[in-house]
Design an enzyme around this catalytic site. Structure first.
Site, mmCIF file in Angstrom:
data_model
loop_
_atom_site.group_PDB
_atom_site.id
_atom_site.type_symbol
_atom_site.label_atom_id
_atom_site.label_comp_id
_atom_site.label_asym_id
_atom_site.label_seq_id
_atom_site.Cartn_x
_atom_site.Cartn_y
_atom_site.Cartn_z
ATOM 1 N N ALA A 7 1.527 22.552 -23.551
ATOM 2 C CA ALA A 7 1.746 21.125 -23.735
ATOM 3 C C ALA A 7 0.872 19.992 -22.877
ATOM 4 C CB ALA A 7 3.270 20.677 -23.115
ATOM 5 N N ILE A 56 10.249 23.831 -20.871
ATOM 6 C CA ILE A 56 11.552 24.258 -20.421
ATOM 7 C C ILE A 56 11.526 24.427 -18.899
ATOM 8 C CG2 ILE A 56 13.467 25.992 -20.609
ATOM 9 C CD1 ILE A 56 12.279 26.845 -23.368
ATOM 10 N N HIS A 89 6.901 22.805 -11.483
ATOM 11 C CA HIS A 89 5.751 22.837 -12.553
ATOM 12 C C HIS A 89 6.311 21.786 -13.751
ATOM 13 C CE1 HIS A 89 2.327 24.644 -14.252
ATOM 14 N NE2 HIS A 89 2.926 24.875 -15.270
ATOM 15 N N PHE A 91 6.235 11.937 -31.160
ATOM 16 C CA PHE A 91 6.313 12.690 -29.728
ATOM 17 C C PHE A 91 7.467 13.687 -30.241
ATOM 18 C CE2 PHE A 91 8.332 13.437 -25.575
ATOM 19 C CZ PHE A 91 7.145 13.810 -24.798
HETATM 20 N N1 INI Z 1 3.328 24.574 -21.093
HETATM 21 C C1 INI Z 1 4.399 24.340 -22.366
HETATM 22 O O1 INI Z 1 4.023 23.916 -23.158
HETATM 23 N N2 INI Z 1 5.708 24.408 -21.919
HETATM 24 C C2 INI Z 1 6.078 24.893 -20.454
HETATM 25 O O2 INI Z 1 7.263 24.991 -20.390
HETATM 26 C C3 INI Z 1 5.197 25.407 -19.923
HETATM 27 N N3 INI Z 1 5.640 25.806 -18.511
HETATM 28 O O3 INI Z 1 6.747 25.773 -18.074
HETATM 29 O O4 INI Z 1 4.637 26.183 -17.591
HETATM 30 C C4 INI Z 1 3.540 25.086 -20.105
HETATM 31 N N4 INI Z 1 2.793 25.589 -19.119
HETATM 32 C C5 INI Z 1 1.513 25.652 -19.548
HETATM 33 C C6 INI Z 1 0.721 24.417 -19.503
HETATM 34 O O5 INI Z 1 1.035 23.535 -20.667
HETATM 35 C C7 INI Z 1 -0.998 24.918 -19.827
HETATM 36 O O6 INI Z 1 -1.226 25.395 -21.018
HETATM 37 C C8 INI Z 1 -1.518 25.724 -18.686
HETATM 38 O O7 INI Z 1 -1.040 25.242 -17.408
HETATM 39 C C9 INI Z 1 -2.998 25.970 -18.564
HETATM 40 O O8 INI Z 1 -3.865 24.309 -18.602
#
Ligand code: INI
Length: 154
Positions: free
Chosen positions: A57, A83, A89, A114
């Site tokens: 995301a 989630i 985080h 969105f």
């Molecule tokens: N990315 C998501 O799309 N959903 C999540 O729940 C999530 N959690 O919980 O960590 C998540 N993390 C990854 C983040 O979006 C990046 O891809 C990562 O930090 C690398 O930049």
């Protein structure tokens, strides 16, 4: 009285969908919901739909910005699933993603729908990805279609 409102058919529209791989067991269902609405309700041609996959995301806003800046699309649909876990985080990923998307929409003047789920549990995400609580990807696509037609008239 003049009322401006948009219908849902956008036959000539070019639409990009940015979908995250993180929680793909959910986001693939959002993607299916979105493409189904674009094709069957919007009558958007398959060739006019571009799907871009990104890691998570957090990466969605930058990708949407690049697509918007290209001026090739009438709307962009953002699909992801955050989630809640045991740490802070969740808030960072969810907040940064939504804030970034809102900024892109205003900067480039194109609709950014969105469809990023932010849920406390996996069950809540499943419910919003094509079961009990509908499909938020499909809803995002509906809003993109409507906004394309609203903005065309303003
Ligand atoms: N990315 C998501 O799309 N959903 C999540 O729940 C999530 N959690 O919980 O960590 C998540 N993390 C990854 C983040 O979006 C990046 O891809 C990562 O930090 C690398 O930049």
């Amino acid at each position: 009285m003049k009322v401006i409102e948009g219908n849902l058919v956008a036959k000539e529209a070019k639409v990009a969908i940015v979908v995250s791989r993180f929680n793909s067991f959910i986001t693939e269902h959002l993607l299916n919901g979105a493409t189904d609405v674009l094709k069957r309700q919007g009558e958007v041609a398959d060739d006019n739909i571009t799907v871009v996959r990104v890691p998570g995301a957090i990466e969605i806003p930058l990708t949407v910005e690049k697509l918007a800046a290209s001026k090739k699309y009438d709307a962009v649909i953002a699909l992801g699933c955050v989630i809640r876990g045991a740490t802070y985080h969740f808030e960072i990923v969810a907040n940064e993603s939504s804030k970034g998307l809102a900024q892109v929409m205003l900067k480039y003047g194109i609709p950014v729908a969105f469809g990023v789920l932010t849920t406390d549990t996996i069950d809540q995400a499943v419910q919003r990805a094509g079961s009990k609580a509908g499909n938020k990807g499909a809803e995002a696509a509906l809003s993109a279609l409507e906004m394309i037609n609203v903005l065309k008239q303003i």
